[in-house]
Design an enzyme around this catalytic site. Structure first.
Site, mmCIF file in Angstrom:
data_model
loop_
_atom_site.group_PDB
_atom_site.id
_atom_site.type_symbol
_atom_site.label_atom_id
_atom_site.label_comp_id
_atom_site.label_asym_id
_atom_site.label_seq_id
_atom_site.Cartn_x
_atom_site.Cartn_y
_atom_site.Cartn_z
ATOM 1 N N LYS A 52 0.836 -1.205 0.000
ATOM 2 C CA LYS A 52 0.000 0.000 0.000
ATOM 3 C C LYS A 52 0.871 1.256 0.000
ATOM 4 O O LYS A 52 0.589 2.220 -0.703
ATOM 5 C CB LYS A 52 -0.940 -0.007 1.213
ATOM 6 C CG LYS A 52 -2.059 -1.036 1.050
ATOM 7 C CD LYS A 52 -2.803 -1.340 2.333
ATOM 8 C CE LYS A 52 -3.708 -2.549 2.116
ATOM 9 N NZ LYS A 52 -4.346 -3.053 3.325
ATOM 10 N N GLN A 96 -5.032 -1.804 9.503
ATOM 11 C CA GLN A 96 -4.738 -3.101 8.873
ATOM 12 C C GLN A 96 -5.209 -4.251 9.780
ATOM 13 O O GLN A 96 -4.857 -4.294 10.952
ATOM 14 C CB GLN A 96 -3.220 -3.205 8.626
ATOM 15 C CG GLN A 96 -2.790 -4.479 7.938
ATOM 16 C CD GLN A 96 -3.323 -4.603 6.515
ATOM 17 O OE1 GLN A 96 -3.252 -3.674 5.720
ATOM 18 N NE2 GLN A 96 -3.893 -5.759 6.204
ATOM 19 N N ASP A 119 -11.441 2.227 3.738
ATOM 20 C CA ASP A 119 -11.610 0.772 3.613
ATOM 21 C C ASP A 119 -13.090 0.378 3.579
ATOM 22 O O ASP A 119 -13.425 -0.775 3.316
ATOM 23 C CB ASP A 119 -10.939 0.072 4.807
ATOM 24 C CG ASP A 119 -9.738 -0.756 4.372
ATOM 25 O OD1 ASP A 119 -9.598 -0.994 3.160
ATOM 26 O OD2 ASP A 119 -8.957 -1.160 5.254
#
Ligand code: NAP
Length: 283
Positions: A52, A96, A119
Site C-alpha cells: 500500500k 490493517q 476501507d
C-alpha cells in the site's frame, strides 16, 4: 480456454490515471494523504502495508504509518484514531487487519470517521452501501466489480454465486452484485451441496481461503470465475481458492492468483483516498 482477467495490468492503468489526477489536485493545493495503522508484526500484514505504501508513493499520495506494539490497549488505539480523525492533512485512515484478539476491531472501525474510512468498514459506510447511497465501498468487492465491468462481463440478470460471507469480502459483494442486478446466492461453511449451487452460476466468486477448493466439476462450462483467495502452499507458493489449471480449460474468464483481485484491491484503496481528499477539500 478461458481469457485471463489481468488485475495487475488493469490496476496499473488505474494507478496511472490516479497519478495524473493527484498531480492536478496538488496544483489546487490538495495533497491526498493516507494514514495506516498496523498493530503487531503479522508477516502477511507487513507485506500488505508495504504494498500500500509503494502504491501511494507511485501515485503521489502522501503516506504516514503507525506501527503499534501488540500489547497496546483499546483506549490507546482509539485515541490514535481520534487524533487522525482530527488531523486535517489526513484524508484516509486504514486499520490493517487482523489486530490482536484483546482489541475490539468493530469498535475501532466504528471510530474511524466515515469520511476518512477509505476501507469502507465503518457501519455508516456499510449501511449506505446497503441502501444504495454514495459511500466508501470495501476495496476487494469494489475491485472485483470494476474488473468484471472492464472485461464487459454481463452481470445484469446473471446468476452470481459467492463462496464466503465475511464482512470484508462476501457480504459487501452481495450488495455490489445486487446493485448490478445479478441474482445472488451466498454460500458458507454450513452450505449443503455446494457443488450443485456453484454449477448453476454464470459468475462464481471464491472467497473462502482454502487452497484450490473450487474444482472444475463445480463450475459450469463458460462461467466467469473470480478467485479472491490467497493461500500459501507448504512449498511457499501463493495459490488461490480455485484450481486454476483445470478451471482455465472450462471457464470463459478467470482471474489468476497472484495478479488478479489483489492488485485491484490496492488500486481501489488508492481511488478511495483520492475521493476522500476531494470530498474533504470541498467542505
Ligand atoms: P474469512 O473471514 O476467513 O471468511 C471465509 C468465509 O469462507 C466464511 O464465510 C466461511 O464460512 C467460508 N468458508 C470456509 N470454509 C468453507 C467451505 N468449506 N465451504 C464454503 N464456505 C466456506 O476470509 P476472508 O477475509 O473473506 O478472506 C477469504 C480469502 O480471501 C482469504 O484467502 C484471504 O486471504 C483472501 N483475501 C484476499 C484479498 C485480496 O485482495 N486478494 C482481500 C481479502 C481477502 P462461515 O462464515 O460459515 O465460517
Amino acid at each position: 480456454m478461458a481469457q485471463i482477467m489481468d488485475g495487475k495490468l488493469l490496476a496499473s492503468k488505474i494507478r496511472e490515471e490516479l497519478k495524473q489526477e493527484v498531480e492536478q489536485l496538488k496544483q489546487e493545493n490538495i495533497y491526498p494523504r493516507l494514514a495506516v495503522i498496523m498493530v503487531g508484526g503479522n508477516p502477511a500484514s507487513k507485506i500488505y502495508v508495504r504494498n500500500k505504501s509503494k502504491a501511494c508513493d507511485e501515485i503521489g499520495i502522501e503516506y504516514e504509518e503507525y506501527l503499534l506494539e501488540d500489547t497496546i490497549t483499546n483506549d490507546k488505539l482509539l485515541g490514535l484514531i481520534d487524533k487522525l480523525n482530527e488531523k486535517k492533512e489526513v484524508h484516509g485512515i486504514l486499520l490493517q487487519s487482523p489486530i490482536p484478539k484483546h482489541l475490539d476491531i468493530i469498535k475501532a472501525f466504528e471510530r474511524i470517521h466515515p469520511d476518512k474510512d477509505v476501507d469502507g468498514f465503518n457501519p455508516i459506510n456499510v449501511g449506505k452501501l446497503n441502501i444504495g447511497q454514495d459511500c466508501f465501498i470495501s476495496c476487494t468487492p469494489h475491485g472485483i466489480i470494476r474488473m468484471l465491468e472492464e472485461y464487459n462481463i454481463p452481470i445484469e440478470g446473471k446468476e452470481a454465486v459467492i463462496i464466503g460471507r465475511s464482512n470484508l469480502v462476501g457480504k459487501p459483494l452481495i450488495q455490489c452484485l445486487l446493485t448490478k442486478n445479478a441474482t445472488v446466492t451466498v454460500c458458507h461453511s454450513k452450505t449443503q451441496h455446494l457443488e450443485q449451487i456453484t454449477r448453476r452460476a454464470d459468475i462464481v466468486i471464491a472467497a473462502l481461503g482454502k487452497a484450490k477448493f473450487i474444482t472444475a466439476d463445480m463450475i459450469k462450462e463458460g462461467a466467469t470465475v473470480v478467485d479472491v483467495g490467497i493461500n500459501r502452499t507448504e512449498e511457499g507458493k501463493l495459490v488461490g481458492d480455485v484450481d486454476f489449471d483445470a478451471i482455465e480449460q472450462k471457464a470463459s474468464y478467470i482471474t489468476p492468483v497472484p495478479g488478479g483481485v489483489g492488485p485491484m484491491t490496492i488500486a481501489m484503496l488508492m481511488e478511495n483516498v483520492v475521493k476522500a481528499a476531494k470530498k474533504q477539500s470541498m467542505k
